[in-house]
Design a protein around this motif. Structure first.
Motif, PDB file in Angstrom:
ATOM      1  N   PRO A   8      85.421  87.816  90.677  1.00 28.34           N
ATOM      2  CA  PRO A   8      84.415  88.644  89.983  1.00 28.34           C
ATOM      3  C   PRO A   8      84.848  90.105  89.874  1.00 28.34           C
ATOM      4  O   PRO A   8      84.592  90.758  88.858  1.00 28.34           O
ATOM      5  N   GLY A   9      85.524  90.617  90.915  1.00 26.31           N
ATOM      6  CA  GLY A   9      85.970  92.004  90.882  1.00 26.31           C
ATOM      7  C   GLY A   9      86.992  92.257  89.789  1.00 26.31           C
ATOM      8  O   GLY A   9      86.956  93.294  89.116  1.00 26.31           O
ATOM      9  N   ALA A  10      87.916  91.323  89.596  1.00 26.91           N
ATOM     10  CA  ALA A  10      88.925  91.464  88.545  1.00 26.91           C
ATOM     11  C   ALA A  10      88.276  91.441  87.169  1.00 26.91           C
ATOM     12  O   ALA A  10      88.620  92.243  86.290  1.00 26.91           O
ATOM     13  N   HIS A  11      87.328  90.517  86.979  1.00 30.08           N
ATOM     14  CA  HIS A  11      86.615  90.449  85.696  1.00 30.08           C
ATOM     15  C   HIS A  11      85.853  91.737  85.432  1.00 30.08           C
ATOM     16  O   HIS A  11      85.865  92.260  84.303  1.00 30.08           O
ATOM     17  N   LEU A  12      85.199  92.272  86.443  1.00 25.31           N
ATOM     18  CA  LEU A  12      84.445  93.510  86.292  1.00 25.31           C
ATOM     19  C   LEU A  12      85.371  94.668  85.922  1.00 25.31           C
ATOM     20  O   LEU A  12      85.062  95.456  85.008  1.00 25.31           O
ATOM     21  N   ALA A  13      86.490  94.773  86.610  1.00 33.34           N
ATOM     22  CA  ALA A  13      87.418  95.870  86.353  1.00 33.34           C
ATOM     23  C   ALA A  13      87.915  95.857  84.910  1.00 33.34           C
ATOM     24  O   ALA A  13      87.950  96.898  84.235  1.00 33.34           O
ATOM     25  N   LEU A  14      88.292  94.686  84.432  1.00 31.38           N
ATOM     26  CA  LEU A  14      88.793  94.577  83.061  1.00 31.38           C
ATOM     27  C   LEU A  14      87.692  94.836  82.045  1.00 31.38           C
ATOM     28  O   LEU A  14      87.931  95.444  80.988  1.00 31.38           O
ATOM     29  N   VAL A  73      85.033  96.807  82.462  1.00 26.90           N
ATOM     30  CA  VAL A  73      84.762  98.251  82.456  1.00 26.90           C
ATOM     31  C   VAL A  73      85.886  98.995  81.739  1.00 26.90           C
ATOM     32  O   VAL A  73      85.640  99.883  80.909  1.00 26.90           O
ATOM     33  N   PHE A  74      87.127  98.639  82.032  1.00 24.34           N
ATOM     34  CA  PHE A  74      88.294  99.291  81.436  1.00 24.34           C
ATOM     35  C   PHE A  74      88.264  99.198  79.910  1.00 24.34           C
ATOM     36  O   PHE A  74      88.356 100.210  79.209  1.00 24.34           O
ATOM     37  N   THR A  75      88.118  97.983  79.399  1.00 20.23           N
ATOM     38  CA  THR A  75      88.165  97.793  77.943  1.00 20.23           C
ATOM     39  C   THR A  75      86.908  98.341  77.264  1.00 20.23           C
ATOM     40  O   THR A  75      86.990  98.860  76.141  1.00 20.23           O
ATOM     41  N   LEU A  76      85.763  98.250  77.933  1.00 19.70           N
ATOM     42  CA  LEU A  76      84.522  98.799  77.366  1.00 19.70           C
ATOM     43  C   LEU A  76      84.601 100.310  77.231  1.00 19.70           C
ATOM     44  O   LEU A  76      84.222 100.881  76.201  1.00 19.70           O
ATOM     45  N   ARG A  77      85.100 100.994  78.269  1.00 15.10           N
ATOM     46  CA  ARG A  77      85.186 102.449  78.224  1.00 15.10           C
ATOM     47  C   ARG A  77      86.187 102.910  77.157  1.00 15.10           C
ATOM     48  O   ARG A  77      85.975 103.920  76.487  1.00 15.10           O
ATOM     49  N   ILE A  78      87.286 102.192  77.028  1.00 13.24           N
ATOM     50  CA  ILE A  78      88.273 102.559  76.006  1.00 13.24           C
ATOM     51  C   ILE A  78      87.683 102.386  74.611  1.00 13.24           C
ATOM     52  O   ILE A  78      87.790 103.273  73.754  1.00 13.24           O
ATOM     53  N   ALA A  79      87.024 101.250  74.373  1.00 11.64           N
ATOM     54  CA  ALA A  79      86.390 101.020  73.069  1.00 11.64           C
ATOM     55  C   ALA A  79      85.316 102.071  72.802  1.00 11.64           C
ATOM     56  O   ALA A  79      85.181 102.580  71.680  1.00 11.64           O
ATOM     57  N   GLY A  80      84.550 102.416  73.830  1.00 11.12           N
ATOM     58  CA  GLY A  80      83.515 103.430  73.676  1.00 11.12           C
ATOM     59  C   GLY A  80      84.091 104.794  73.353  1.00 11.12           C
ATOM     60  O   GLY A  80      83.533 105.548  72.544  1.00 11.12           O
ATOM     61  N   GLU A  81      85.234 105.124  73.971  1.00 16.67           N
ATOM     62  CA  GLU A  81      85.881 106.412  73.700  1.00 16.67           C
ATOM     63  C   GLU A  81      86.418 106.457  72.278  1.00 16.67           C
ATOM     64  O   GLU A  81      86.360 107.501  71.609  1.00 16.67           O
ATOM     65  N   ILE A  82      86.918 105.336  71.798  1.00 17.94           N
ATOM     66  CA  ILE A  82      87.368 105.273  70.406  1.00 17.94           C
ATOM     67  C   ILE A  82      86.186 105.525  69.472  1.00 17.94           C
ATOM     68  O   ILE A  82      86.293 106.275  68.496  1.00 17.94           O
ATOM     69  N   GLY A  83      85.037 104.910  69.794  1.00 13.91           N
ATOM     70  CA  GLY A  83      83.841 105.139  68.986  1.00 13.91           C
ATOM     71  C   GLY A  83      83.438 106.595  68.969  1.00 13.91           C
ATOM     72  O   GLY A  83      83.063 107.157  67.924  1.00 13.91           O
ATOM     73  N   ARG A  84      83.501 107.262  70.119  1.00 14.46           N
ATOM     74  CA  ARG A  84      83.152 108.680  70.182  1.00 14.46           C
ATOM     75  C   ARG A  84      84.102 109.517  69.338  1.00 14.46           C
ATOM     76  O   ARG A  84      83.682 110.435  68.611  1.00 14.46           O
ATOM     77  N   MET A  85      85.397 109.190  69.412  1.00 14.47           N
ATOM     78  CA  MET A  85      86.384 109.973  68.684  1.00 14.47           C
ATOM     79  C   MET A  85      86.276 109.791  67.172  1.00 14.47           C
ATOM     80  O   MET A  85      86.653 110.686  66.405  1.00 14.47           O
ATOM     81  N   ILE A  86      85.768 108.647  66.755  1.00 13.51           N
ATOM     82  CA  ILE A  86      85.573 108.424  65.321  1.00 13.51           C
ATOM     83  C   ILE A  86      84.605 109.464  64.757  1.00 13.51           C
ATOM     84  O   ILE A  86      84.759 109.933  63.619  1.00 13.51           O
ATOM     85  N   LEU A 139      87.272  99.147  91.418  1.00 14.54           N
ATOM     86  CA  LEU A 139      86.353  98.179  90.819  1.00 14.54           C
ATOM     87  C   LEU A 139      86.657  96.755  91.263  1.00 14.54           C
ATOM     88  O   LEU A 139      85.755  95.975  91.557  1.00 14.54           O
ATOM     89  N   SER A 140      87.943  96.412  91.284  1.00 14.48           N
ATOM     90  CA  SER A 140      88.326  95.028  91.591  1.00 14.48           C
ATOM     91  C   SER A 140      88.362  94.751  93.082  1.00 14.48           C
ATOM     92  O   SER A 140      88.132  93.622  93.524  1.00 14.48           O
ATOM     93  N   GLY A 141      88.716  95.787  93.861  1.00 12.99           N
ATOM     94  CA  GLY A 141      88.903  95.594  95.294  1.00 12.99           C
ATOM     95  C   GLY A 141      90.184  94.879  95.644  1.00 12.99           C
ATOM     96  O   GLY A 141      90.417  94.545  96.809  1.00 12.99           O
ATOM     97  N   GLU A 142      91.054  94.665  94.642  1.00 14.16           N
ATOM     98  CA  GLU A 142      92.292  93.932  94.923  1.00 14.16           C
ATOM     99  C   GLU A 142      93.541  94.554  94.307  1.00 14.16           C
ATOM    100  O   GLU A 142      94.615  94.514  94.905  1.00 14.16           O
ATOM    101  N   SER A 143      93.439  95.115  93.122  1.00 16.03           N
ATOM    102  CA  SER A 143      94.625  95.655  92.466  1.00 16.03           C
ATOM    103  C   SER A 143      94.215  96.600  91.348  1.00 16.03           C
ATOM    104  O   SER A 143      93.174  96.402  90.710  1.00 16.03           O
ATOM    105  N   GLY A 144      95.066  97.592  91.097  1.00 13.28           N
ATOM    106  CA  GLY A 144      94.862  98.457  89.947  1.00 13.28           C
ATOM    107  C   GLY A 144      95.736  98.064  88.776  1.00 13.28           C
ATOM    108  O   GLY A 144      95.678  98.668  87.713  1.00 13.28           O
TER     109      GLY A 144
END
Length: 397
Positions: free
Chosen positions: A292-298, A300-313, A276-281
């Motif tokens: 922009p790539g670093a912002h996008l990566a973070l 996506v990362f935090t959005l997917r984690i929050a979304g998974e928490i919502g699903r697990m609830i 996603l970032s094109g520079e670092s994992g």
């Protein structure tokens, strides 16, 4: 019994974490902790013993079977850490399938069964088995045990474990297994001792590191997990993609002419935060970057984690406690803050002073007004491996 020593091996794709434990009468005590950095040249050891930390460089070459590394490691241990009393070694093995529902003493039959599971965890399973085989050849008198990341999730309901594919494929092994079980078991064990009330409630644990997953627990038992069939699935990780539409993989093969090995390397090694970032994992690098790539990566990362928490609830039908663990979960306040900000609708509220403290150790980081108790608990998978080794070798329940 007298004073004896044993080791625990926790093999990752680029590191090996080794616990040195003393077994004296009924007590188990970790006397040293060693981290082997396989991707450094030369290979280095970081040894923590009491308050002392030091680094040692190895002469061994990194070969596929790891024999040279293991041989030099044991030579060092026996001279420096007095492992002449060593009698056993316990291993973390990522995949036990549905064959291994708890820890086992290893023999040739069990090793063959574990080797059959390599296609289900190609990044991690071979590394652990290489180490087991190397120790078997170099120190054949040592007893060896295996503890499994998948075993903790055997309590999940059938509906959770099924994919919507023909039932015959479920019985052929294509199902949701769940991983990081030893970490979740440690957190559950710690909660039951330090926070007995929360331990028996609805808990979601976010194990966030280079590999990342989440687990939903009720009364200390796994009810759901973000990882399913493989360690590739779930939320995005350092270089792994997380969940992806299966048609995208079919498209890469059919329309782009990519072979299976190319696709596997893309999804396991070139995707995730790095892709996603094109520079670092590494989230530390991304938090310091303004691209922009670093912002996008973070995002996506935090959005997917929050979304998974919502699903697990929905699986748990509620949430009482949220726990962060793993290298990112334990050490990066900004990541915790971003995830919890996306969950404000739950009434989660962090205490910024508590959350920003460094280092954090076994601490509540939510405010008094928060409707969900939020904690940071450092994981110690090695302790679970150690306890399981002692229990199975001494036939304890």
């Amino acid at each position: 019994m007298g004073n004896k020593l044993f080791l625990t091996f926790n093999a990752g794709s680029s590191t090996i974490k080794i616990g040195v434990y003393e077994h004296l009468n009924e007590a188990i005590k970790q006397v040293a902790f060693v981290r082997v950095n396989l991707h450094q040249h030369p290979i280095s050891l970081e040894i923590q013993k009491g308050l002392e930390t030091r680094q040692i460089l190895l002469k061994a070459r990194l070969t596929e079977g790891l024999h040279e590394v293991i041989d030099e490691l044991f030579g060092f241990f026996e001279s420096e850490l007095l492992l002449d009393k060593l009698y056993a070694v316990g291993h973390r093995v990522v995949h036990g399938g549905d064959l291994f529902l708890g820890p086992v003493i290893l023999d040739q039959k069990k090793m063959a069964a574990l080797e059959d599971l390599i296609p289900l965890a190609p990044l991690h399973q071979p590394q652990a088995l290489f180490i087991i085989r190397a120790i078997e050849r170099l120190r054949p008198y040592l007893k060896q045990t295996a503890s499994f990341d998948t075993a903790f999730h055997q309590t999940q309901a059938s509906a959770v474990r099924h994919y919507a594919i023909p039932e015959k494929l479920f019985h052929a092994g294509i199902k949701r297994y769940g991983f990081h079980g030893l970490s979740y078991q440690y957190i559950q064990s710690y909660l039951s001792e330090a926070f007995p009330g929360p331990a028996n409630s609805k808990v979601i644990i976010a194990h966030l590191g280079s590999g990342a997953s989440l687990c939903a627990m009720d009364h200390g038992m796994s009810q759901d997990s973000s990882m399913g069939f493989s360690t590739l699935s779930g939320v995005p990780m350092e270089t792994r993609c997380g969940d992806i539409d299966a048609s995208a993989v079919l498209y890469l093969a059919k329309e782009k002419g990519m072979g299976m090995e190319q696709i596997a390397h893309l999804l396991y090694q070139e995707s995730g935060l790095l892709g996603l970032s094109g520079e670092s994992g590494n989230t530390r690098d991304l938090l310091m970057s303004n691209t922009p790539g670093a912002h996008l990566a973070l995002d996506v990362f935090t959005l997917r984690i929050a979304g998974e928490i919502g699903r697990m609830i929905s699986t748990l039908n509620g949430l009482d406690v949220l726990v962060f663990t793993g290298g990112i979960g334990e050490n990066q306040a900004e990541i915790r803050s971003r995830i919890c900000a996306k969950l404000s609708w739950l009434g989660i509220e962090l205490d910024s002073k508590l959350n920003d403290q460094t280092p954090i150790s076994h601490q509540i980081v939510s405010s008094k007004e928060s409707k969900v108790k939020t904690l940071v608990i450092p994981t110690k998978e090695e302790d679970i491996i150690a306890k399981q080794l002692i229990n199975i070798l001494h036939d304890r329940k």
